[in-house]
Scaffold this active site. Structure first.
Site, PDB file in Angstrom:
ATOM      1  N   ARG A 145       0.849  -1.143  -0.033  1.00 21.42           N
ATOM      2  CA  ARG A 145       0.039   0.069   0.165  1.00 21.42           C
ATOM      3  C   ARG A 145       0.996   1.367  -0.070  1.00 21.42           C
ATOM      4  O   ARG A 145       1.817   1.149   0.591  1.00 21.42           O
ATOM      5  CB  ARG A 145      -0.912   0.124   1.121  1.00 21.42           C
ATOM      6  CG  ARG A 145      -1.947  -1.070   1.177  1.00 21.42           C
ATOM      7  CD  ARG A 145      -2.803  -1.015   2.331  1.00 21.42           C
ATOM      8  NE  ARG A 145      -2.319  -0.563   3.716  1.00 21.42           N
ATOM      9  CZ  ARG A 145      -2.913   0.224   4.552  1.00 21.42           C
ATOM     10  NH1 ARG A 145      -3.844   0.771   4.630  1.00 21.42           N
ATOM     11  NH2 ARG A 145      -2.175   0.246   5.750  1.00 21.42           N
ATOM     12  N   SER A 160       7.476  -4.855   7.119  1.00 20.12           N
ATOM     13  CA  SER A 160       7.158  -5.703   8.376  1.00 20.12           C
ATOM     14  C   SER A 160       7.965  -6.862   8.261  1.00 20.12           C
ATOM     15  O   SER A 160       7.249  -8.266   8.105  1.00 20.12           O
ATOM     16  CB  SER A 160       5.649  -5.793   8.353  1.00 20.12           C
ATOM     17  OG  SER A 160       5.173  -4.562   8.364  1.00 20.12           O
ATOM     18  N   ASP A 207       5.667  -2.948  11.312  1.00 17.77           N
ATOM     19  CA  ASP A 207       4.211  -2.640  11.557  1.00 17.77           C
ATOM     20  C   ASP A 207       3.639  -2.670  13.012  1.00 17.77           C
ATOM     21  O   ASP A 207       2.847  -1.967  13.480  1.00 17.77           O
ATOM     22  CB  ASP A 207       3.234  -3.802  10.587  1.00 17.77           C
ATOM     23  CG  ASP A 207       3.690  -5.236  11.096  1.00 17.77           C
ATOM     24  OD1 ASP A 207       4.836  -5.423  11.686  1.00 17.77           O
ATOM     25  OD2 ASP A 207       2.989  -6.067  10.401  1.00 17.77           O
TER      26      ASP A 207
END
Ligand code: BGC
Length: 455
Positions: free
Chosen positions: A78, A142, A196
């Protein structure tokens, strides 16, 4: 390879329940072992818990500005534009989601980073972002990264099925900057790199100062928490005062009792011998553990799913997913019609109610162990920070297992109630979904302001 002796499914499920039980006694042992590994990791000794300093603490709430955030860590990538108003409000102005093709996940690092930058390029164009200005960017990456500053860190090992070559051991921000240069994008300044979990803790604590733990229970699993700087001995900061968030990389915790199914899954994975807790807890693996059990049962019990070739339907690795288990466990119809539909979709049209109940119980066994292990790990971190449970602890949790899996949260809170009785009230689990967008932007703001404050 798992060998199978004949057994009735009833008996088999009881055997599994035993095998997969995580008793309160087990949880106490896990907590002690967790603490020992945490201590070793913080001191810089070899440990299954890497305990990685993030170079950031909880935000003050006055962070402000516009930021671009990248989020890489699962099947989607994203790009977001986030605005912070300096009064604890974070707004996502734009977001684009891209599916990461297998060839980029498993090809070369150059391919992967070129793909990432290609997505940034489209995002800038789609949202008519003025390329003459300079934007601070925060990268939520992450995976286990040994951070050396807020904007630098080397990937230790890929997890969650990524294998892109030439990235392990390299600085992620250098690779991103090189890819930005290859595409002549000069309106981006990479200001921060974050896990994350750290984004989740930071985003939640922006508005909730009792949050001191960030957890992911999704495709992968991990946690970070606030640690006293003086306890992070490996940083060797003399006279250390204050706090820093530590990314534990708890998915790699390895003092666990593995079953034959866990061993089989591990051996067939892209990272055998690593990430044992993650392989027992996270969404990427629960379906596969259940599939291995299912196949075993079809071999052992001639009555289970009789006349159907269940072994054939589920013969492909990873063909049973955590989403399917979620649907199976969520089926509360009298005849288990949802499960019937699911089996029919997989070529099994003659399942009996008993077959369907058995399948549901298999899923329950696997997910209950995951939830209890997750609760054990959270208990370990909270009692590390606060052995007597004197303070209130809010745990910000992101990830589809926690958010969507039927009964997962309830099974976790049940552990706290049994372990801590009245004091269990001090632990609150909250779904916190903003880590990789809002959290990342807040981290970029902290990084940008500490840069401006440098003498
Ligand atoms: C990674 C962690 C990450 C977690 C959740 C794990 O596989 O090693 O860095 O926080 O997944 O996304």
């Amino acid at each position: 390879m798992v060998t199978s002796a004949p057994i009735a499914s009833e008996e088999f499920v009881s055997y599994l329940e035993n095998l997969f039980t995580i008793s309160l006694k087990d949880i106490k042992v896990i907590i002690t072992d967790f603490h020992a590994e945490m201590q070793k990791g913080l001191s810089g000794y070899e440990s299954s818990l890497k305990m990685i300093p993030s170079f950031v603490d909880r935000p003050k709430g006055d962070e402000h500005g516009s930021f671009i955030a990248l989020d890489l860590g699962g099947t989607n990538f994203r790009v977001l534009a986030v605005e912070l108003d300096g009064k604890r409000n974070a707004t996502v102005r734009a977001v684009s989601k891209f599916v990461i093709p297998k060839k980029e996940m498993r090809g070369t690092g150059v391919q992967l980073f070129d793909f990432i930058v290609g997505c940034i390029d489209s995002f800038l164009t789609e949202n008519s972002i003025d390329r003459k200005k300079l934007y601070n960017l925060s990268f939520t990456f992450s995976f286990p990264v040994e951070q050396t500053t807020i904007a630098a860190g080397k990937l230790l090992i890929w997890t969650k099925g990524f294998t892109a070559k030439g990235v392990e051991g390299k600085d992620i921000i250098i690779l991103l900057n090189e890819a930005l240069s290859r595409r002549n994008i000069s309106c981006i300044k990479v200001t921060a790199l974050a896990n994350d979990t750290v984004g989740t803790l930071v985003a939640r604590s922006y508005t909730d100062p009792t949050c001191d733990l960030g957890v992911i229970l999704g495709t992968g699993t991990n946690a970070c928490y606030r640690e006293k700087l003086s306890n992070i001995q490996k940083l060797k900061v003399a006279d250390a005062k204050g706090y820093m968030i530590v990314n534990m990389e708890w998915g790699n915790f390895n003092q666990l009792r593995l079953t034959r199914y866990d061993n089989e899954l591990d051996q067939a994975s892209v990272n055998p011998g690593a990430m044992y807790l993650e392989k027992m807890v996270s969404g990427m693996y629960l379906g596969e553990i259940t599939r291995l059990i299912l196949i075993d049962l079809t071999k052992r019990d001639p009555i289970f799913l009789k006349d159907s070739d269940a072994a054939e339907s589920f013969k492909k690795r990873n063909s049973l997913k955590a989403e399917h288990m979620s649907l199976i466990e969520g089926d509360t119809t009298t005849n288990l019609d949802e499960i019937d539909r699911f089996l029919r979709n997989n070529g099994i049209s003659n399942s009996t109610p008993h077959d369907r109940t058995t399948l549901k119980r298999l899923c329950e066994v696997v997910s209950a162990r995951a939830a209890r292990l997750g609760a054990a790990a959270i208990s370990a971190v909270i009692t590390w920070m606060d052995p007597e449970l004197k303070d209130v602890h809010t745990v910000g949790i992101d990830g589809s297992l926690f958010e969507k899996y039927p009964g997962f949260e309830a099974k976790m809170t049940d552990v706290f109630k049994k372990m801590y009785v009245e004091k269990a009230k001090k632990i609150t689990l909250v779904n916190s979904k903003d880590g990789s967008g809002k959290g990342a932007a807040i981290i970029a703001a902290i990084a940008a302001s500490s840069e401006t404050n440098q003498p």
